[in-house]
Design a protein around this motif. Structure first.
Motif, PDB file in Angstrom:
ATOM      1  N   UNK A  48      -8.638   8.081  -0.596  1.00 37.06           N
ATOM      2  CA  UNK A  48      -8.435   9.374  -1.145  1.00 37.06           C
ATOM      3  C   UNK A  48      -8.699  10.481   0.009  1.00 37.06           C
ATOM      4  N   UNK A  49      -9.829  10.463   0.569  1.00 33.87           N
ATOM      5  CA  UNK A  49     -10.485  11.096   1.504  1.00 33.87           C
ATOM      6  C   UNK A  49      -9.613  11.346   2.808  1.00 33.87           C
ATOM      7  N   UNK A 107       3.355  15.502   2.145  1.00 38.01           N
ATOM      8  CA  UNK A 107       3.517  14.435   1.264  1.00 38.01           C
ATOM      9  C   UNK A 107       2.075  13.827   0.774  1.00 38.01           C
ATOM     10  N   UNK A 108       0.976  14.019   1.436  1.00 37.05           N
ATOM     11  CA  UNK A 108      -0.167  13.671   1.176  1.00 37.05           C
ATOM     12  C   UNK A 108      -0.893  14.485   0.009  1.00 37.05           C
ATOM     13  N   UNK A 116      -4.191   3.886   4.024  1.00 37.23           N
ATOM     14  CA  UNK A 116      -4.313   5.087   3.276  1.00 37.23           C
ATOM     15  C   UNK A 116      -3.788   4.558   1.687  1.00 37.23           C
ATOM     16  N   UNK A 117      -2.639   3.809   1.661  1.00 39.18           N
ATOM     17  CA  UNK A 117      -1.885   3.784   0.400  1.00 39.18           C
ATOM     18  C   UNK A 117      -1.512   2.272   0.323  1.00 39.18           C
ATOM     19  N   UNK A 118      -1.130   1.835  -0.761  1.00 37.38           N
ATOM     20  CA  UNK A 118      -0.674   0.667  -1.236  1.00 37.38           C
ATOM     21  C   UNK A 118       0.960   0.658  -1.848  1.00 37.38           C
ATOM     22  N   UNK A 119       1.661  -0.068  -1.612  1.00 34.89           N
ATOM     23  CA  UNK A 119       2.973   0.048  -2.254  1.00 34.89           C
ATOM     24  C   UNK A 119       3.448  -1.419  -2.864  1.00 34.89           C
ATOM     25  N   UNK A 120       3.774  -1.410  -4.155  1.00 40.94           N
ATOM     26  CA  UNK A 120       4.250  -2.643  -4.538  1.00 40.94           C
ATOM     27  C   UNK A 120       5.715  -2.828  -4.566  1.00 40.94           C
ATOM     28  N   UNK A 121       6.267  -4.003  -5.070  1.00 42.82           N
ATOM     29  CA  UNK A 121       7.646  -4.193  -4.977  1.00 42.82           C
ATOM     30  C   UNK A 121       8.650  -3.234  -5.623  1.00 42.82           C
TER      31      UNK A 121
END
Length: 212
Positions: free
Chosen positions: A203-204, A147-148, A189-194
């Motif tokens: 990224x690393x 997934x990464x 590690x990530x952001x998720x919007x609506x």
């Protein structure tokens, strides 16, 4: 239209007309089958519009996702040029259009063109790298690594896909995909919007999961 396809870009107008004479364009609906594993190739397929999924059916009945082709791509060309049955099946994941070229006539009349041959070799090389990537993903990586890697490679295309579709492409379940995505978000590690669009923040950290 033929001139815009990379492998035919070197052909002059006369040769393009000859190619058009041995070709047809066919429209397909979502979920229609392009070909089935084991069929003998009669056409050289190039996707013009839409998306087509390549998959194998396992003995237990489950589908193993292999690849998804986007417009401009020759589809399953290994079978054509190796003169073997299709090693997998192809189904459309949205309404699509396909250029279908009579392969016997194409082979006879166009495979003596050095530029066409070079473009085909380049395209085959891309497929070989895709297969290498698939083997690495399925054999060497765990689910978090898969997934990464997918997020890192296809971040800009993720809004086009539903999470259930991405899970299928990674040969995992929607529940597992959602769980891992939630973990990545919690770890920063990530952001998720609506709208469930994903933005990479670290990224690393993702890279460590698929390059360890």
């Amino acid at each position: 239209m033929l001139k815009d396809i990379q492998i035919f870009s070197s052909l002059d107008d006369e040769r393009l007309q000859k190619l058009a004479d041995i070709s047809i364009i066919r429209a397909y609906k979502r979920d229609e089958i392009l070909f089935i594993e084991g069929e003998t190739p009669k056409w050289f397929y190039i996707l013009l519009k839409g998306r087509v999924k390549i998959y194998k059916t396992l003995p237990n009945g489950k589908e193993l996702f292999l690849h998804e082709f986007l417009p401009g791509s020759p589809v399953a060309k290994f079978a054509n040029f190796d003169d073997t049955p299709f090693p997998a099946s192809a189904v459309f994941v949205e309404d699509s259009e396909v250029l279908m070229i009579d392969f016997a006539k194409f082979k006879k009349n166009f495979m003596n063109d050095v530029n066409v041959c070079m473009e085909i070799i380049r395209s085959l090389s891309q497929n070989f790298r895709m297969i290498q990537g698939l083997l690495h993903r399925e054999i060497a990586l765990g689910v978090e690594g898969k997934i990464a890697l997918f997020i890192s490679e296809y971040q800009n295309k993720l809004p086009m896909q539903k999470y259930s579709q991405i899970a299928q492409m990674l040969n995992t379940t929607p529940e597992t995909f959602s769980r891992v995505i939630t973990k990545f978000k919690k770890n920063g590690y990530i952001a998720i919007d609506a709208k469930k669009n994903i933005t990479i923040l670290e990224h690393d950290k993702l890279k460590e999961l698929y390059e360890a």
